[in-house]
Design a protein around this motif. Structure first.
Motif, PDB file in Angstrom:
ATOM      1  N   LEU A  60      -1.261   2.097  20.809  1.00 16.27           N
ATOM      2  CA  LEU A  60      -1.528   3.366  20.139  1.00 16.27           C
ATOM      3  C   LEU A  60      -2.814   3.922  20.709  1.00 16.27           C
ATOM      4  N   ASN A  61      -2.715   5.087  21.355  1.00 15.00           N
ATOM      5  CA  ASN A  61      -3.882   5.696  22.006  1.00 15.00           C
ATOM      6  C   ASN A  61      -4.561   4.728  22.955  1.00 15.00           C
ATOM      7  N   GLY A  84       2.651   0.445   6.585  1.00 15.01           N
ATOM      8  CA  GLY A  84       3.043   0.955   7.891  1.00 15.01           C
ATOM      9  C   GLY A  84       3.289  -0.114   8.937  1.00 15.01           C
ATOM     10  N   ARG A  85       3.104  -1.378   8.580  1.00  9.51           N
ATOM     11  CA  ARG A  85       3.208  -2.448   9.582  1.00  9.51           C
ATOM     12  C   ARG A  85       4.617  -2.635  10.124  1.00  9.51           C
ATOM     13  N   TRP A  86       5.622  -2.295   9.299  1.00  7.24           N
ATOM     14  CA  TRP A  86       6.995  -2.525   9.744  1.00  7.24           C
ATOM     15  C   TRP A  86       7.319  -1.732  11.007  1.00  7.24           C
ATOM     16  N   VAL A  87       6.669  -0.606  11.205  1.00  2.36           N
ATOM     17  CA  VAL A  87       6.958   0.214  12.382  1.00  2.36           C
ATOM     18  C   VAL A  87       6.568  -0.525  13.664  1.00  2.36           C
ATOM     19  N   LEU A  88       5.520  -1.333  13.577  1.00  2.00           N
ATOM     20  CA  LEU A  88       5.014  -2.036  14.761  1.00  2.00           C
ATOM     21  C   LEU A  88       5.620  -3.416  14.918  1.00  2.00           C
ATOM     22  N   ARG A  89       6.402  -3.857  13.917  1.00  2.00           N
ATOM     23  CA  ARG A  89       6.961  -5.207  13.967  1.00  2.00           C
ATOM     24  C   ARG A  89       8.320  -5.174  14.654  1.00  2.00           C
ATOM     25  N   GLY A  90       8.417  -5.810  15.812  1.00  5.68           N
ATOM     26  CA  GLY A  90       9.699  -5.886  16.507  1.00  5.68           C
ATOM     27  C   GLY A  90      10.077  -4.574  17.167  1.00  5.68           C
ATOM     28  N   GLU A 129       6.887  11.842   9.993  1.00  5.81           N
ATOM     29  CA  GLU A 129       5.585  12.208   9.445  1.00  5.81           C
ATOM     30  C   GLU A 129       4.956  11.101   8.598  1.00  5.81           C
ATOM     31  N   GLN A 130       5.692  10.578   7.633  1.00  3.65           N
ATOM     32  CA  GLN A 130       5.108   9.574   6.736  1.00  3.65           C
ATOM     33  C   GLN A 130       4.639   8.352   7.506  1.00  3.65           C
ATOM     34  N   LEU A 149       0.185   5.163  10.130  1.00  2.32           N
ATOM     35  CA  LEU A 149      -0.409   4.537  11.314  1.00  2.32           C
ATOM     36  C   LEU A 149      -1.694   5.233  11.750  1.00  2.32           C
ATOM     37  N   GLY A 150      -2.055   6.315  11.062  1.00  2.00           N
ATOM     38  CA  GLY A 150      -3.282   7.027  11.403  1.00  2.00           C
ATOM     39  C   GLY A 150      -3.148   7.916  12.622  1.00  2.00           C
TER      40      GLY A 150
END
Length: 848
Positions: A560-561, A574-580, A616-617, A622-623
């Motif tokens: 991310l960035n 928001g962690r599920w987005v980055l998991r797997g 969006e959400q 995730l900031g």
């Protein structure tokens, strides 16, 4: 002047002597403390047992010391050599597909797991019959061997020895799975397990470019064993674009561990609610106990005992009794893990042996003691303030006002410590803070409600019925039970209503509204060469249906960035987005069920730098903001794209929604499969079965998921969770009942005098029973109305703001709550009142 030590010693001796007479007056106190403490101790002990089991048995649960996972591609020869440098490697391949009987009469979705000869590196797969796995999976008479979950046999009405077709290959079922060591680390599956050899899977033709396939490389370390961090560092340094997910045995099932921790935190907060509600019972019990000790307190003061000694005497007694209640609760918490282990033994390697978890028990003990002190301090302050002469004359402490400021400060400090302990021991501190703030607001609102009920009763018109007039008068007179009853039932019933509404709305969404909006089918792993034939087949069988097709890839967010996601602090939600891996797609236009809320969609034919539209959400969690960059790994290649816009996503519709939608030029030339949905709300069950059978027979490598079947699985899971939630709500309601009993017990002395005087003036027992029944009915109904409003508000917030689901008020819940409130209030009230009405008049009149 007597020293503090001397006063404490004297107070301790007096306290012990008084306790020789037993715990009369403290039984409700004990029950409230034991119930709340036990709930917190049990929940945290069970949670610790599960997480410890996952950690200590990590090698077995992972079937290796470390696991490298690649999606949609196998490791290259160089990557495989790199992995083999750490020790013995076992490779497993997972995907979903359709299994069908050879005559085409039935088919079912299955979770395929293909293993090599080295599997499992740790643990043992137990099958029935219990034969070596290599024999069960061996090819024989033109069919590859397989072992399956017993559920598959039941679902397809087949038996061991029968054949099934998967993809383009025949498999023979040689046994059923009893225990699969690494099932948990592979994640939750919607379909029965189908375990076979990798040779059989690759012969089936299911593994193709773009297929949703997971390849897991599990390693058993050779000596000397490296650290997990050292492996990660080397893998990142030598193969920075491999895109593999690395998991070590100490984090064998991170998703399960996190979900267990979240659910245990939720139940802990519910248990804390029960304990705090019980704290009101503590206050009532202490007040009633001190009221019964008026003569003793007055005597101590008259013989020269300082007020501080009187307070010490009863604080010591309360502390000792609370310790007994806390100990009882800790015993309940200590025996909970082995009991739960008996139910989870087939799922998790939890030991059924009695094991103490000191941190969980200490946390529960602290909660119990803080609640005791916080709610007992005010009645003790009243006892210190009232002079001996007043104690001989008055009926109790109701008219004594607030205690002095040190007692108020001590109570505030205890409540502050209680809130701090709840917040700082919770992983989701924001939710814990909101929960506690809502509870505090509930106390204040219930006090206001009690004042409002009394105000309305005081200003009610004159009533002809003597019993009803007496009931209304009892509601607003000095020393009335109105505040105690309202507070006792209000919190418990509000929590019960909230949980019932959440459960009811979830079930309504899963079984009613959602199936009406959701697609009939998802079709996965459609290869580019099959898309035209597939489209013609489905549109021919469902001419009125709506078929939607989108390209489908899989990729993992790695930066991310420009910062490695492992080094980015992300809120739990928001962690599920980055998991797997995540599903990815590209589109020229804004997808259906989505609306751009910020930024601009790319122009048709855009050929600039890669762009991405982010949900969006999830992006806010995730900031991220417009112009930020994300780097994803797709098929071993890192691609960086700039966030062009945010869009709303209707996840609850179960349509084809993606967290990330890319501009078409991002994946130009990349191989991929297709994902499709069919929406036909008028299709009958027979027509759906025909579509499923035809697609499976014509395109055996396409995976067809019937949404209603998946919703049935989710509904069962929700039902299991709801059972635990209802149990927690029942604990809170039981605490409320105990508190109500204590409140009535605390007011028994005043009620006894009132009943005797009224009977002396000519009132009959029947008239008094009617009066008390009316009083309890009015209080119960008023409290139920508050519970409906407060519980409905809580449920709306959880459903609409946290779960993002529709929230509806369910009338049956309202009726149930009203009935519970009336039955509990009237039943307990009359149970205590019946004994009061039987008191002889003379002894009571002599005390006046």
């Amino acid at each position: 002047m007597t020293s503090f030590g001397t006063r404490l010693s004297i107070a301790f001796r007096i306290a012990l002597r008084e306790l020789r007479g037993g715990l009369s007056g403290f039984y409700i106190f004990l029950a409230c403390i034991a119930l709340g403490t036990g709930a917190i101790a049990a929940v945290n002990s069970v949670s610790t047992a599960i997480t410890n089991a996952i950690s200590s048995e990590g090698r077995t649960l992972l079937a290796g010391d470390v696991r490298f996972e690649l999606d949609n591609r196998e490791a290259t020869s160089d990557e495989l050599a790199f992995l083999e440098g750490f020790g013995t490697v076992s490779v497993t391949t997972n995907l979903r597909s359709m299994a069908r009987v050879p005559d085409g009469s039935d088919q079912s979705l299955v979770e395929i797991k293909a293993v090599d000869e080295a599997y499992p590196l740790y643990g043992r797969l137990v099958a029935e019959p219990d034969q070596p796995l290599s024999e069960l999976l061996a090819a024989n008479e033109g069919a590859y061997g397989a072992v399956v979950a017993p559920l598959l046999l039941e679902r397809m009405n087949i038996k061991v020895g029968d054949d099934l077709l998967v993809g383009n290959t025949r498999f023979r079922i040689n046994g059923t799975i009893v225990t699969e060591p690494d099932a948990i680390s592979d994640g939750f599956g919607f379909a029965p397990r189908f375990l076979t050899s990798r040779e059989g899977l690759f012969a089936s033709g299911l593994v193709a470019t773009g297929s949703l396939v997971e390849h897991a490389y599990k390693i058993r370390y050779a000596d000397p064993a490296p650290t997990a961090q050292a492996i990660r560092d080397r893998a990142q340094a030598e193969y920075p674009t491999a895109g593999w997910s690395i998991r070590s045995s100490d984090r064998a099932a991170p998703a399960l561990t996190e979900n267990v921790e979240r659910f245990s935190q939720f139940l802990t907060l519910v248990g804390l609610t029960a304990l705090v509600v019980g704290g009101v019972g503590v206050a009532n019990a202490v007040r009633a106990f001190l009221d019964s000790k008026r003569t003793v307190i007055a005597t101590l003061k008259c013989v020269g005992a300082p007020a501080s000694v009187v307070v010490m005497v009863y604080l010591i007694q309360i502390t000792l009794v609370a310790s007994v209640g806390i100990l009882a609760g800790l015993v309940l918490g200590a025996i909970a893990p082995p009991i739960v282990a008996n139910y989870l033994s087939g799922i998790l390697p939890i030991s059924a042996e009695a094991t103490l978890y000191p941190r969980a028990l200490l946390l529960a003990a602290l909660f119990g003691m803080l609640v005791t002190f916080a709610f007992a301090i005010l009645p003790l302050g009243h006892a210190r303030k009232v002079p001996a002469t007043a104690l001989f004359r008055e009926q109790g402490f109701e008219a004594s006002g607030l205690p002095s400021w040190p007692y108020l400060l001590a109570m505030a400090l205890a409540l502050g410590a209680l809130a701090a302990l709840a917040i700082f021991t919770s992983e989701q501190q924001r939710i814990a803070t909101i929960f506690l703030a809502a509870m505090a607001a509930g106390f204040v609102l219930l006090r206001v409600v009690a004042m409002g009920i009394a105000w309305l009763a005081k200003r009610s018109p004159r009533i002809n019925s003597a019993a009803l007039r007496l009931a209304v008068g009892n509601i607003h007179r000095p020393g009335a039970l109105t505040p105690a009853v309202t507070l006792s039932l209000g919190l418990g019933l509000s929590l019960l209503v909230a949980l019932a509404l959440i459960d009811g709305n979830l079930r309504r969404e899963l079984t009613g509204n959602l199936p009406e909006r959701a697609p009939n089918f998802f079709f996965v792993d459609i290869q580019s060469g099959e898309i035209d034939g597939f489209r013609n087949l489905v549109e021919g069988m469902a001419p009125e249906g709506k078929l939607i097709e989108v390209p489908m890839l899989r990729g993992r967010i790695v930066e991310l960035n420009g910062t490695d996601v492992a080094k980015v602090e992300v809120p739990p939600e928001g962690r599920w987005v980055l998991r797997g891996d995540r599903g990815l797609t590209y589109a020229r236009n804004v997808p259906e069920n989505s609306t751009v809320t910020e930024g601009e969609w790319w122009a048709d034919g855009y050929e600039g730098e890669p762009l991405v539209s982010f949900a969006e959400q999830e992006g806010r969690e995730l900031g991220l903001k417009i112009g930020d960059t994300i780097t994803i790994n797709v098929l071993g290649r890192n691609i960086t794209a700039k966030i062009a816009n945010f869009r709303t996503v209707e996840w609850e519709s179960l349509s084809m929604n993606f967290v990330m939608v890319f501009s078409p030029n991002t994946f130009a030339g990349a191989p991929h499969a297709w994902l499709a949905t069919l929406i036909d709300q008028d299709a009958t069950a027979a027509e759906e079965a025909s579509i499923l059978r035809s697609v499976t027979q014509r395109f055996p490598t396409i995976t067809t998921v019937r949404v209603k079947d998946a919703l049935d699985v989710v509904d069962r899971l929700v039902g299991q969770l709801a059972t635990a939630i209802r149990a927690a709500a029942a604990i809170a309601l039981i605490a409320s009942v105990l508190v109500l009993s204590g409140a009535l017990a605390a007011g028994n002395r005043a009620r006894t005098h009132d009943a005797v005087i009224l009977k002396t003036l000519g009132a009959t027992r029947a008239m008094l029973i009617r009066a008390f029944t009316y009083e309890y009915m009015l209080l119960g109904a008023a409290t139920a109305i508050f519970a409906l409003i407060a519980g409905g508000g809580i449920a709306w917030f959880v459903l609409s703001q946290i779960m993002k689901l529709p929230s509806n008020f369910l009338p049956d819940v309202a009726a149930m709550t009203l009935v519970i409130a009336l039955v509990v209030t009237i039943g307990i009230g009359l149970a205590g009142t019946w004994r009061i009405l039987g008191q002889k008049a003379a002894p009571v009149l002599r005390e006046l």
